[in-house]
Design a protein around this motif. Sequence first.
Motif, short mmCIF file in Angstrom:
data_model
loop_
_atom_site.label_atom_id
_atom_site.label_comp_id
_atom_site.label_asym_id
_atom_site.label_seq_id
_atom_site.Cartn_x
_atom_site.Cartn_y
_atom_site.Cartn_z
N ALA A 158 1.25 16.14 1.44
CA ALA A 158 0.01 15.23 1.35
C ALA A 158 0.57 13.69 1.12
CB ALA A 158 -0.65 15.40 -0.16
N ALA A 159 1.51 13.49 0.70
CA ALA A 159 2.15 12.06 0.49
C ALA A 159 2.59 11.46 1.80
CB ALA A 159 3.30 11.97 -0.30
N ALA A 160 3.35 12.61 2.56
CA ALA A 160 3.60 12.12 3.95
C ALA A 160 2.73 11.99 4.98
CB ALA A 160 4.72 13.09 4.50
N THR A 161 1.69 12.78 4.69
CA THR A 161 0.48 12.65 5.77
C THR A 161 -0.22 11.39 5.32
OG1 THR A 161 0.24 15.06 5.67
CG2 THR A 161 -1.61 13.68 6.36
N THR A 194 0.86 -1.16 -0.10
CA THR A 194 0.06 0.14 0.19
C THR A 194 0.74 1.19 0.03
OG1 THR A 194 -1.82 -1.16 1.18
CG2 THR A 194 -1.83 1.12 1.16
N LEU A 195 1.72 1.28 0.89
CA LEU A 195 2.85 2.36 0.85
C LEU A 195 3.45 2.49 -0.52
CD1 LEU A 195 3.94 2.24 4.51
CD2 LEU A 195 2.44 3.59 3.51
N ARG A 196 3.78 1.52 -1.12
CA ARG A 196 4.82 1.54 -2.35
C ARG A 196 3.68 2.30 -3.55
NH1 ARG A 196 6.88 -3.88 -4.48
NH2 ARG A 196 4.51 -4.25 -4.54
N ARG A 197 2.40 1.67 -3.39
CA ARG A 197 1.51 2.26 -4.37
C ARG A 197 1.14 3.87 -4.03
NH1 ARG A 197 -2.15 -1.70 -4.13
NH2 ARG A 197 -2.92 -0.83 -2.19
N ILE A 198 1.03 4.32 -2.94
CA ILE A 198 1.11 5.68 -2.67
C ILE A 198 2.24 6.34 -3.19
CG2 ILE A 198 0.96 7.27 -0.69
CD1 ILE A 198 -0.78 5.33 0.83
N ALA A 199 3.46 5.99 -2.72
CA ALA A 199 4.71 6.47 -3.22
C ALA A 199 4.78 6.50 -4.76
CB ALA A 199 5.79 5.71 -2.68
N VAL A 200 4.33 5.72 -5.54
CA VAL A 200 4.51 5.69 -7.01
C VAL A 200 3.45 6.59 -7.55
CG1 VAL A 200 3.87 4.17 -9.02
CG2 VAL A 200 5.53 3.24 -7.04
N THR A 201 2.12 6.67 -6.82
CA THR A 201 1.12 7.53 -7.24
C THR A 201 1.79 9.04 -7.01
OG1 THR A 201 -0.46 5.91 -6.69
CG2 THR A 201 -1.14 8.31 -7.00
N TYR A 202 2.15 9.46 -6.03
CA TYR A 202 2.70 10.89 -5.85
C TYR A 202 3.75 10.91 -6.54
CZ TYR A 202 -0.73 12.16 -2.46
OH TYR A 202 -1.74 12.22 -1.70
N THR A 254 5.81 30.82 -12.41
CA THR A 254 5.52 29.26 -11.86
C THR A 254 6.90 28.75 -11.67
OG1 THR A 254 3.51 29.32 -13.52
CG2 THR A 254 4.53 27.23 -12.79
N ALA A 255 7.91 28.98 -12.38
CA ALA A 255 9.03 28.39 -11.98
C ALA A 255 9.80 29.02 -10.53
CB ALA A 255 10.04 28.74 -12.88
N ALA A 256 9.61 30.17 -10.47
CA ALA A 256 10.30 30.95 -9.30
C ALA A 256 9.45 30.49 -7.81
CB ALA A 256 10.13 32.69 -9.43
N VAL A 257 7.87 30.58 -8.03
CA VAL A 257 7.18 30.37 -6.70
C VAL A 257 6.35 29.12 -6.87
CG1 VAL A 257 5.65 31.42 -5.23
CG2 VAL A 257 7.28 32.61 -6.37
N GLY A 258 5.43 29.07 -7.90
CA GLY A 258 4.62 28.00 -8.11
C GLY A 258 4.96 26.66 -8.02
N LEU A 259 6.06 26.35 -8.52
CA LEU A 259 6.62 24.84 -8.62
C LEU A 259 6.94 24.44 -6.96
CD1 LEU A 259 8.48 24.32 -11.80
CD2 LEU A 259 6.26 23.53 -11.19
N TYR A 260 7.60 25.28 -6.33
CA TYR A 260 7.87 24.99 -4.88
C TYR A 260 6.74 24.73 -4.26
CZ TYR A 260 12.43 26.64 -6.27
OH TYR A 260 13.86 26.84 -6.94
N VAL A 261 5.88 25.60 -4.34
CA VAL A 261 4.31 25.52 -3.50
C VAL A 261 3.96 24.32 -3.85
CG1 VAL A 261 2.34 26.51 -3.13
CG2 VAL A 261 4.10 27.95 -3.31
N VAL A 262 3.72 23.75 -5.24
CA VAL A 262 3.01 22.57 -5.47
C VAL A 262 3.99 21.52 -4.95
CG1 VAL A 262 2.53 21.30 -7.44
CG2 VAL A 262 2.10 23.57 -7.62
N PHE A 263 5.15 21.47 -5.13
CA PHE A 263 6.14 20.47 -4.64
C PHE A 263 5.94 20.21 -2.97
CE2 PHE A 263 9.12 20.99 -8.36
CZ PHE A 263 7.96 20.37 -9.12
N ALA A 264 5.89 21.23 -2.33
CA ALA A 264 5.46 21.22 -0.85
C ALA A 264 4.23 20.68 -0.66
CB ALA A 264 5.87 22.69 -0.30
N VAL A 265 3.21 21.07 -1.50
CA VAL A 265 1.88 20.49 -1.21
C VAL A 265 1.85 19.01 -1.53
CG1 VAL A 265 -0.41 20.29 -1.92
CG2 VAL A 265 0.59 22.63 -1.49
N ILE A 266 2.37 18.53 -2.61
CA ILE A 266 2.55 17.07 -2.72
C ILE A 266 3.31 16.55 -1.69
CG2 ILE A 266 3.57 15.49 -4.58
CD1 ILE A 266 3.01 17.37 -6.77
N GLY A 267 4.27 16.84 -1.34
CA GLY A 267 5.02 16.34 -0.32
C GLY A 267 4.40 15.97 1.17
#
Length: 105
Positions: free
Chosen positions: A78-81, A20-28, A63-76
């Motif tokens: 969400a995945a960790a939680t 299950t954790l592997r499936r979550i990691a691959v999805t994210y 997007t490159a300067a700010v947006g990607l960092y915000v999106v990557f933080a949210v993805i990280g």
Amino acid sequence: MSGDPEVQDTPAEVDAAFRTLRRIAVTYFILFVVVLASFPVLTMTLGWWTESRLGGLSPAYLTAAVGLYVVFAVIGIAAATLSSSVETRMLGGTPAEPDAVAEET
């Protein structure tokens, strides 16, 4: 019974949690790659993405300067939680025994 007994997870429970954790990691990871790959695709296909200005800066730059960092933080986060929640629910818990519950009440 006083004190918490040591919790022993069966190999089947550990294997199920791992899968299950592997499936979550691959999805994210796939989500991460799609977001990352969409940036150059937008740059190559949409002229306004690099030519228009928002406060003197192009949407691509913002997007490159700010947006990607915000999106990557949210993805990280969400995945960790989600991973932590799944692991907590799948491993380390003791099943409620009807006799023990009846004695406590």
